[in-house]
Design an enzyme around this catalytic site. Sequence first.
Site, PDB file in Angstrom:
ATOM      1  CE  LYS A  40      -0.316  -0.079   5.018  1.00 58.56           C
ATOM      2  NZ  LYS A  40      -1.057   0.338   6.180  1.00 58.56           N
ATOM      3  CE1 TYR A 267      10.118  31.144   1.326  1.00 60.57           C
ATOM      4  CE2 TYR A 267      10.692  28.822   1.199  1.00 60.57           C
ATOM      5  CZ  TYR A 267      10.121  29.948   0.641  1.00 60.57           C
ATOM      6  OH  TYR A 267       9.556  29.870  -0.603  1.00 60.57           O
TER       7      TYR A 267
HETATM    8  C1  LIG Z   1      -3.506  -4.221   8.113  1.00 62.78           C
HETATM    9  C2  LIG Z   1      -2.023  -4.113   8.009  1.00 62.78           C
HETATM   10  N1  LIG Z   1      -1.271  -5.224   8.004  1.00 62.78           N
HETATM   11  C3  LIG Z   1       0.072  -5.193   7.919  1.00 62.78           C
HETATM   12  C4  LIG Z   1       0.751  -3.988   7.828  1.00 62.78           C
HETATM   13  C5  LIG Z   1       2.246  -3.998   7.741  1.00 62.78           C
HETATM   14  O1  LIG Z   1       2.807  -3.431   8.877  1.00 62.78           O
HETATM   15  P1  LIG Z   1       4.394  -3.255   9.032  1.00 62.78           P
HETATM   16  O2  LIG Z   1       4.804  -2.227   8.048  1.00 62.78           O
HETATM   17  O3  LIG Z   1       4.549  -2.807  10.430  1.00 62.78           O
HETATM   18  O4  LIG Z   1       4.990  -4.594   8.762  1.00 62.78           O
HETATM   19  C6  LIG Z   1       0.005  -2.803   7.829  1.00 62.78           C
HETATM   20  C7  LIG Z   1       0.702  -1.526   7.771  1.00 62.78           C
HETATM   21  O5  LIG Z   1       0.395  -0.579   8.416  1.00 62.78           O
HETATM   22  C8  LIG Z   1      -1.410  -2.867   7.924  1.00 62.78           C
HETATM   23  O6  LIG Z   1      -2.154  -1.754   7.917  1.00 62.78           O
END
Ligand SMILES: Cc1ncc(COP(=O)(O)O)c(C=O)c1O
Length: 388
Positions: A40, A267
């Site tokens: 993501k 700035y």
């Molecule tokens: C539902 C879910 N699973 C897994 C992860 C992966 O987490 P991490 O980056 O701490 O491994 C995330 C990331 O925020 C998440 O939202």
Amino acid sequence: MPSLDSYRPTWAEIDLDALAHNLAAVRRRVGTRLVLAVVKADAYGHGAVGVARALVSEGVERLGVAIPEEGVELRRAGIGAPILVLGGFAPAQAELVLRHDLVPALYRPDQVEALSRAAEKRGGAASAHLKVDTGMGRLGVPAADVPAFAAILESASGHVRVTGAFSHLAVADDPADPFTRRQIDLFQESIAVLRAHGVAAEEIHLANSAAIMDHPPAWLTLVRPGISLYGYPPSAKVTPLAVRPVLSLKTRIIYMKEILPGTSLGYGRTFVAQRPVRVASLPLGYDDGLPRLASNRGYILVRGRRAPIVGRVSMDLTTVDVSDVPGAVLGDEATVIGASGAESLGADRVASWAETISWDILCGIGSRVPRVYVRGADREVVSRFDPI
Ligand SMILES: Cc1ncc(COP(=O)(O)O)c(C=O)c1O
């Protein structure tokens, strides 16, 4: 394929060999569990398509995105692996989710209804994973409400198949916190309730990177690593995994000058030279991933030395003091994240200047920064802009 010479000399290098190495480290830790790679937020700033392609070619079983739009982006790039939409979907997106063969998280009755209707229209059944809230408190059916929700799922079972269930851990990055055990137990109870209602949910999952490192009871049938795949530990308290950072953020000096005592920079005039200073200007700013809070606090690496950031980091430009970098000249490479000579600078260190976390720094590298995917001797430049 464009060459980097066509662009502003600021780029992120994505080391696909390191990514494969990190996936292998996760696999060694969790044995035969399936791995869902969390890609993501543009794969935490590394570029979702390039990262997903590489991980799929390394055999990762599932991909995880936050929103349907991210799943569609991967499908349009020709990625066929199963994609779980961890954040769910708006009911109006149900048809889109099915059209692109995405598996969404479910946690609201109107999502079940919309998915069921869209699946019926298409003449099939939709797969989905139930999201249970065991203590994170953001999204998900509260564990206490799972029996009532299971009844809704049971009545929609003609067109919605709940093939999985999951929850998310709030404090797994502190191995000593007993709250994680409570979340695991609550999740197991929820699974038992679902099964008692005839909801099969074969894939059950809880483990983020921190749980992969320190909470084997959370591994269940599938694990969901994010930050560990990108090469960073979730906190200083976890048992380290042998991973290495995937992303380096680099730029080049585009202007050099010597300023006299009393001269100010940037700035707000937050830096005023107390002695003659050799100043290098770098074509990157907070839109490119260097947080504004690093102003007058952090440093950048030039020729293997630390060049302190002087004055405010602005949107597109940053000034550094290269007085103690012998031989620094116009065109020199400057490393914002990554290694330079014997020095290395991690996203976690940059995060500490900005009182934030490595996730935030990596995701904050703006889309105008070309990503250069490096695998062995191969390099592929991916930019939002057409080469000049
Ligand atoms: C539902 C879910 N699973 C897994 C992860 C992966 O987490 P991490 O980056 O701490 O491994 C995330 C990331 O925020 C998440 O939202």
